[in-house]
Design an enzyme around this catalytic site. Structure first.
Site, PDB file in Angstrom:
ATOM      1  N   ASN A 164      -2.310 -10.735  -4.584  1.00  0.00           N
ATOM      2  CA  ASN A 164      -2.173 -12.192  -4.655  1.00  0.00           C
ATOM      3  C   ASN A 164      -0.882 -12.564  -3.938  1.00  0.00           C
ATOM      4  OD1 ASN A 164      -4.483 -12.845  -6.178  1.00  0.00           O
ATOM      5  ND2 ASN A 164      -3.461 -12.098  -8.020  1.00  0.00           N
ATOM      6  N   LYS A 177       1.733 -15.118  -3.274  1.00  0.00           N
ATOM      7  CA  LYS A 177       2.135 -16.323  -4.007  1.00  0.00           C
ATOM      8  C   LYS A 177       3.141 -17.179  -3.249  1.00  0.00           C
ATOM      9  CE  LYS A 177       1.228 -14.636  -8.653  1.00  0.00           C
ATOM     10  NZ  LYS A 177       0.670 -15.880  -9.192  1.00  0.00           N
ATOM     11  N   ASP A 222       0.846  -1.211   0.000  1.00  0.00           N
ATOM     12  CA  ASP A 222       0.000   0.000   0.000  1.00  0.00           C
ATOM     13  C   ASP A 222       0.878   1.257   0.000  1.00  0.00           C
ATOM     14  OD1 ASP A 222      -2.304   1.565   0.134  1.00  0.00           O
ATOM     15  OD2 ASP A 222      -2.510   1.372   2.301  1.00  0.00           O
ATOM     16  N   ARG A 281      -9.691  11.677 -11.343  1.00  0.00           N
ATOM     17  CA  ARG A 281      -9.099  11.588  -9.998  1.00  0.00           C
ATOM     18  C   ARG A 281      -8.629  10.174  -9.667  1.00  0.00           C
ATOM     19  NH1 ARG A 281     -12.174  12.695  -5.440  1.00  0.00           N
ATOM     20  NH2 ARG A 281     -14.190  12.471  -6.421  1.00  0.00           N
ATOM     21  N   LYS A 282      -8.805   9.247 -10.600  1.00  0.00           N
ATOM     22  CA  LYS A 282      -8.448   7.842 -10.323  1.00  0.00           C
ATOM     23  C   LYS A 282      -7.041   7.527 -10.848  1.00  0.00           C
ATOM     24  CE  LYS A 282     -12.214   6.404 -12.363  1.00  0.00           C
ATOM     25  NZ  LYS A 282     -13.338   5.587 -12.887  1.00  0.00           N
TER      26      LYS A 282
END
Ligand SMILES: CCCCCCCCCC(=O)SCCNC(=O)CCNC(=O)[C@H](O)C(C)(C)COP(=O)(O)OP(=O)(O)OC[C@H]1O[C@@H](n2cnc3c(N)ncnc32)[C@H](O)[C@@H]1OP(=O)(O)O
Length: 240
Positions: free
Chosen positions: A183, A185, A161, A206-207
């Site tokens: 994911n 792994k 993050d 804004r994304k």
């Protein structure tokens, strides 16, 4: 007393994996500290090597510092309280004193910089503006355990993050994570060194769409893959 993940692990033979389960010997700290002061608070840069850093982490750090010499990569400073300008911007537009009072705000710490040296999130981040890539060199310490001898998934998610978020932050200013998919792994041995790669794939209004992965220092093991959606905050909208 020197606090690092190296010493305790020496007595825990069971934790030693085939690759990197135990920390390599301690290294000498760098003499130079990048720091500055603002009002009463001393800001120390936590992205510089300290004695808890393993040989692998030092080696990778030195390789990336070398890449910084021609200006293609930049080492991003890490402060216990986040970067000053962004804190001020966030406070100006989004901090709600109804929920977090000023005296509490003076005691906060950035989550990833809140552990004693070597026990938590030892890391350094580098950014390449041309490639829009952020790389995080990360050594997860003993207090980040999940399954015995391995990093907790939440600790891995935190650093993913932060790294993907840093790419989005550089691209879009004040952003927050709206969605993070991971994911897992292969598990990450405690105190081993991994490289978290991230890049901005697309910006739509804004994304900000970011993707990344986590690899072992020798690039032989793909530990995790991730995608994230970060939203540039709208100063006209309240967060709460
Ligand atoms: C070392 C230091 C590094 C620091 C890096 C920082 C990394 C850490 C960052 C975090 O962890 S932040 C903490 C976790 N995140 C949160 O607590 C955020 C909680 N969510 C919110 O506050 C709001 O949902 C958010 C600010 C993200 C968005 O609210 P908005 O009201 O500003 O957006 P809006 O709902 O208008 O949506 C804007 C666009 O995004 C889209 N969107 C929003 N959330 C989405 C979602 N979850 N999935 C898909 N799309 C989404 C939405 O559909 C829309 O698309 P369109 O423009 O195409 O219409």
């Amino acid at each position: 007393m020197l606090r690092s993940c190296a010493a305790p692990l020496r007595s825990l033979g069971a934790l030693r994996g085939p690759r990197g389960g135990a920390c390599p010997p301690l290294c000498e700290p760098r003499p130079a500290l990048r720091s500055f002061s603002s009002e009463k608070v001393i800001y120390k840069d936590f992205s510089i090597p300290n004695p808890s850093w393993s040989k692998d982490l030092r080696l990778l750090f030195d390789q990336f510092m070398k890449k910084c010499e021609d200006g293609s990569w930049k080492c991003l400073p890490l402060y216990k309280h986040g970067s000053l300008q962004r804190i001020q911007d966030f406070k100006t537009f989004f901090h709600d004193p109804k929920f977090t009072k000023e005296d509490v705000m003076t005691q906060t710490r950035l989550f990833t910089s809140s552990f004693e040296e070597g026990l938590g999130f030892e890391h350094a981040m580098f950014y390449n503006d041309v490639e829009k890539r952020t790389v995080c060199l990360f050594q997860g310490g003993l207090y980040l355990e999940g399954m015995p001898g391995f990093l907790h998934g939440g600790a891995i998610a935190t650093m993913i993050d932060s790294t993907l978020g840093m790419s989005a932050l550089i691209a879009g200013g004040i952003v927050m994570t709206a969605n993070l998919n991971i994911n897992f792994k292969r598990p990450i041995p405690l105190c081993s060194v991994v490289v978290i790669n991230s890049q901005v794939d697309k910006v739509e209004g804004r994304k900000i769409f970011v993707s990344g992965n986590v690899q072992s220092a020798d690039e032989k093991t793909l530990h995790s893959e991730a995608t994230g959606l970060f939203i540039q905050l709208d100063p006209d909208k309240s967060l709460t």
